[in-house]
Design a protein around this motif. Structure first.
Motif, PDB file in Angstrom:
ATOM      1  N   PRO A  94      50.497 -86.165  42.692  1.00 41.17           N
ATOM      2  CA  PRO A  94      49.202 -85.576  42.389  1.00 41.17           C
ATOM      3  C   PRO A  94      48.136 -86.654  42.217  1.00 41.17           C
ATOM      4  CG  PRO A  94      50.918 -84.623  41.029  1.00 41.17           C
ATOM      5  CD  PRO A  94      51.527 -85.773  41.764  1.00 41.17           C
ATOM      6  N   ILE A  95      46.939 -86.334  42.644  1.00 42.15           N
ATOM      7  CA  ILE A  95      45.832 -87.283  42.557  1.00 42.15           C
ATOM      8  C   ILE A  95      45.487 -87.550  41.099  1.00 42.15           C
ATOM      9  CG2 ILE A  95      43.382 -87.561  43.114  1.00 42.15           C
ATOM     10  CD1 ILE A  95      43.928 -86.117  45.703  1.00 42.15           C
TER      11      ILE A  95
ATOM     12  N   ILE B 171      50.778 -71.066  52.423  1.00 43.93           N
ATOM     13  CA  ILE B 171      50.046 -70.553  51.262  1.00 43.93           C
ATOM     14  C   ILE B 171      50.691 -71.051  49.974  1.00 43.93           C
ATOM     15  CG2 ILE B 171      49.485 -68.440  49.981  1.00 43.93           C
ATOM     16  CD1 ILE B 171      49.075 -67.093  52.722  1.00 43.93           C
ATOM     17  N   GLU B 172      52.012 -71.051  49.915  1.00 43.36           N
ATOM     18  CA  GLU B 172      52.705 -71.555  48.725  1.00 43.36           C
ATOM     19  C   GLU B 172      52.434 -73.043  48.513  1.00 43.36           C
ATOM     20  OE1 GLU B 172      56.795 -70.617  49.299  1.00 43.36           O
ATOM     21  OE2 GLU B 172      56.453 -68.453  49.167  1.00 43.36           O
ATOM     22  N   GLU B 173      52.440 -73.824  49.599  1.00 41.86           N
ATOM     23  CA  GLU B 173      52.171 -75.258  49.480  1.00 41.86           C
ATOM     24  C   GLU B 173      50.730 -75.511  49.046  1.00 41.86           C
ATOM     25  OE1 GLU B 173      53.209 -77.029  53.190  1.00 41.86           O
ATOM     26  OE2 GLU B 173      55.357 -76.790  52.840  1.00 41.86           O
ATOM     27  N   ALA B 174      49.789 -74.738  49.585  1.00 44.82           N
ATOM     28  CA  ALA B 174      48.385 -74.902  49.204  1.00 44.82           C
ATOM     29  C   ALA B 174      48.187 -74.539  47.732  1.00 44.82           C
ATOM     30  CB  ALA B 174      47.491 -74.037  50.093  1.00 44.82           C
TER      31      ALA B 174
ATOM     32  N   ASP C 265      50.433 -74.696  45.376  1.00 46.80           N
ATOM     33  CA  ASP C 265      51.058 -75.764  44.596  1.00 46.80           C
ATOM     34  C   ASP C 265      50.154 -76.988  44.536  1.00 46.80           C
ATOM     35  OD1 ASP C 265      53.222 -76.933  43.135  1.00 46.80           O
ATOM     36  OD2 ASP C 265      53.747 -78.068  44.944  1.00 46.80           O
ATOM     37  N   PHE C 266      49.522 -77.354  45.659  1.00 43.12           N
ATOM     38  CA  PHE C 266      48.600 -78.494  45.676  1.00 43.12           C
ATOM     39  C   PHE C 266      47.426 -78.254  44.738  1.00 43.12           C
ATOM     40  CE2 PHE C 266      44.770 -80.559  47.269  1.00 43.12           C
ATOM     41  CZ  PHE C 266      45.179 -81.870  47.304  1.00 43.12           C
ATOM     42  N   ILE C 267      46.864 -77.058  44.780  1.00 50.38           N
ATOM     43  CA  ILE C 267      45.719 -76.734  43.926  1.00 50.38           C
ATOM     44  C   ILE C 267      46.111 -76.800  42.454  1.00 50.38           C
ATOM     45  CG2 ILE C 267      44.149 -74.861  43.248  1.00 50.38           C
ATOM     46  CD1 ILE C 267      44.088 -74.108  46.251  1.00 50.38           C
ATOM     47  N   LYS C 268      47.300 -76.307  42.124  1.00 55.34           N
ATOM     48  CA  LYS C 268      47.751 -76.357  40.727  1.00 55.34           C
ATOM     49  C   LYS C 268      47.961 -77.789  40.256  1.00 55.34           C
ATOM     50  CE  LYS C 268      50.055 -71.883  40.607  1.00 55.34           C
ATOM     51  NZ  LYS C 268      51.362 -71.200  40.567  1.00 55.34           N
ATOM     52  N   ARG C 269      48.501 -78.640  41.126  1.00 57.07           N
ATOM     53  CA  ARG C 269      48.741 -80.032  40.742  1.00 57.07           C
ATOM     54  C   ARG C 269      47.458 -80.841  40.673  1.00 57.07           C
ATOM     55  NH1 ARG C 269      51.776 -82.692  44.669  1.00 57.07           N
ATOM     56  NH2 ARG C 269      51.524 -80.930  46.043  1.00 57.07           N
TER      57      ARG C 269
ATOM     58  N   VAL D  53      41.558 -80.502  39.023  1.00 56.93           N
ATOM     59  CA  VAL D  53      40.236 -81.100  38.841  1.00 56.93           C
ATOM     60  C   VAL D  53      39.587 -81.355  40.196  1.00 56.93           C
ATOM     61  CG1 VAL D  53      38.986 -83.071  37.890  1.00 56.93           C
ATOM     62  CG2 VAL D  53      40.908 -82.109  36.638  1.00 56.93           C
ATOM     63  N   LEU D  54      40.338 -81.940  41.120  1.00 55.77           N
ATOM     64  CA  LEU D  54      39.830 -82.186  42.467  1.00 55.77           C
ATOM     65  C   LEU D  54      39.477 -80.877  43.154  1.00 55.77           C
ATOM     66  CD1 LEU D  54      39.498 -84.398  44.783  1.00 55.77           C
ATOM     67  CD2 LEU D  54      41.711 -83.576  45.541  1.00 55.77           C
ATOM     68  N   SER D  55      40.333 -79.884  43.005  1.00 56.10           N
ATOM     69  CA  SER D  55      40.113 -78.585  43.641  1.00 56.10           C
ATOM     70  C   SER D  55      38.871 -77.896  43.089  1.00 56.10           C
ATOM     71  CB  SER D  55      41.329 -77.683  43.454  1.00 56.10           C
ATOM     72  OG  SER D  55      42.472 -78.292  43.984  1.00 56.10           O
ATOM     73  N   SER D  56      38.673 -77.966  41.778  1.00 56.12           N
ATOM     74  CA  SER D  56      37.490 -77.328  41.198  1.00 56.12           C
ATOM     75  C   SER D  56      36.226 -78.061  41.641  1.00 56.12           C
ATOM     76  CB  SER D  56      37.593 -77.269  39.681  1.00 56.12           C
ATOM     77  OG  SER D  56      37.730 -78.570  39.143  1.00 56.12           O
ATOM     78  N   GLY D  57      36.281 -79.388  41.760  1.00 57.39           N
ATOM     79  CA  GLY D  57      35.144 -80.125  42.294  1.00 57.39           C
ATOM     80  C   GLY D  57      34.842 -79.731  43.725  1.00 57.39           C
ATOM     81  N   PHE D  58      35.894 -79.513  44.517  1.00 56.44           N
ATOM     82  CA  PHE D  58      35.715 -79.095  45.907  1.00 56.44           C
ATOM     83  C   PHE D  58      35.035 -77.734  45.980  1.00 56.44           C
ATOM     84  CE2 PHE D  58      36.952 -76.924  49.757  1.00 56.44           C
ATOM     85  CZ  PHE D  58      36.696 -77.875  50.738  1.00 56.44           C
ATOM     86  N   VAL D  59      35.490 -76.795  45.156  1.00 55.26           N
ATOM     87  CA  VAL D  59      34.915 -75.441  45.184  1.00 55.26           C
ATOM     88  C   VAL D  59      33.432 -75.491  44.790  1.00 55.26           C
ATOM     89  CG1 VAL D  59      34.988 -73.173  44.069  1.00 55.26           C
ATOM     90  CG2 VAL D  59      37.094 -74.243  44.838  1.00 55.26           C
ATOM     91  N   GLY D  60      33.111 -76.240  43.730  1.00 56.28           N
ATOM     92  CA  GLY D  60      31.708 -76.365  43.325  1.00 56.28           C
ATOM     93  C   GLY D  60      30.871 -76.996  44.409  1.00 56.28           C
ATOM     94  N   GLY D  61      31.382 -78.076  45.013  1.00 54.32           N
ATOM     95  CA  GLY D  61      30.653 -78.725  46.103  1.00 54.32           C
ATOM     96  C   GLY D  61      30.506 -77.829  47.315  1.00 54.32           C
ATOM     97  N   PHE D  62      31.526 -77.013  47.591  1.00 54.83           N
ATOM     98  CA  PHE D  62      31.476 -76.090  48.718  1.00 54.83           C
ATOM     99  C   PHE D  62      30.343 -75.092  48.541  1.00 54.83           C
ATOM    100  CE2 PHE D  62      32.779 -72.284  51.056  1.00 54.83           C
ATOM    101  CZ  PHE D  62      33.045 -72.810  52.297  1.00 54.83           C
TER     102      PHE D  62
END
Length: 158
Positions: free
Chosen positions: A46-47, A131-134, A136-140, A143-152
């Motif tokens: 995880p990042i 979908i399961e891998e994605a 899992d990546f988002i859960k791990r 913070v990065l994922s939430s930044g991506f959604v806000g930036g999107f």
């Protein structure tokens, strides 16, 4: 055999009929060797373990903004092309240049919808795995994922 240098028949002889081949199961190989392991290495966890929260939010926000901006531009172009084409078809229809059989169009659209529903109900297992891998990546990397959604969303708005 006459000399010690000669090999027994069948060993390392390319013309031998007793050659053994290894069978590789590509689906199992693909599951074990995923693309991110080849790109980032086997220790790419995880990042969150590698960067600070601020860096993760910034990286996610910038990539999200870029993706949102491109999505917005491409969406506008596609909507303009489809809407313009439909408008031209309507103008041509009302002017008498084109005769559209709307009953046939409606019948074909309904037929296509039924076909798509039937195909969608038989979703391939690869889609479920992705979908399961994605997820899992988002859960791990929340913070990065939430930044991506806000930036999107910011990219869509700009």
């Amino acid at each position: 055999m006459a000399t010690g240098d000669q090999r027994e028949a069948g060993q390392d002889d390319p013309d031998s009929e007793d050659e053994v081949y290894e069978v590789v199961d590509l689906t199992e190989y693909a599951r074990r060797h995923q693309w991110w392991s080849r790109v980032f290495g086997n220790n790419s966890g995880p990042i969150a373990e590698k960067y600070s929260v601020a860096t993760q939010i910034m990286m996610g926000g910038v990539t999200g903004w870029c993706a949102g901006y491109v999505f917005q531009r491409v969406g506008k172009i596609a909507a303009t092309a489809i809407g313009g084409g439909f408008l031209l078809l309507q103008i041509a229809n009302h002017s008498g240049y084109v005769q559209v059989d709307w009953k046939k169009v409606e019948k074909d659209v309904n037929k296509a919808k039924k076909h798509l529903k039937k195909k969608a109900n038989k979703a391939a297992p690869e889609i479920n795995t992705f979908i399961e891998e994605a997820t899992d990546f988002i859960k791990r990397n929340i913070v990065l994922s939430s930044g991506f959604v806000g930036g999107f969303f910011l990219g869509l708005a700009s």
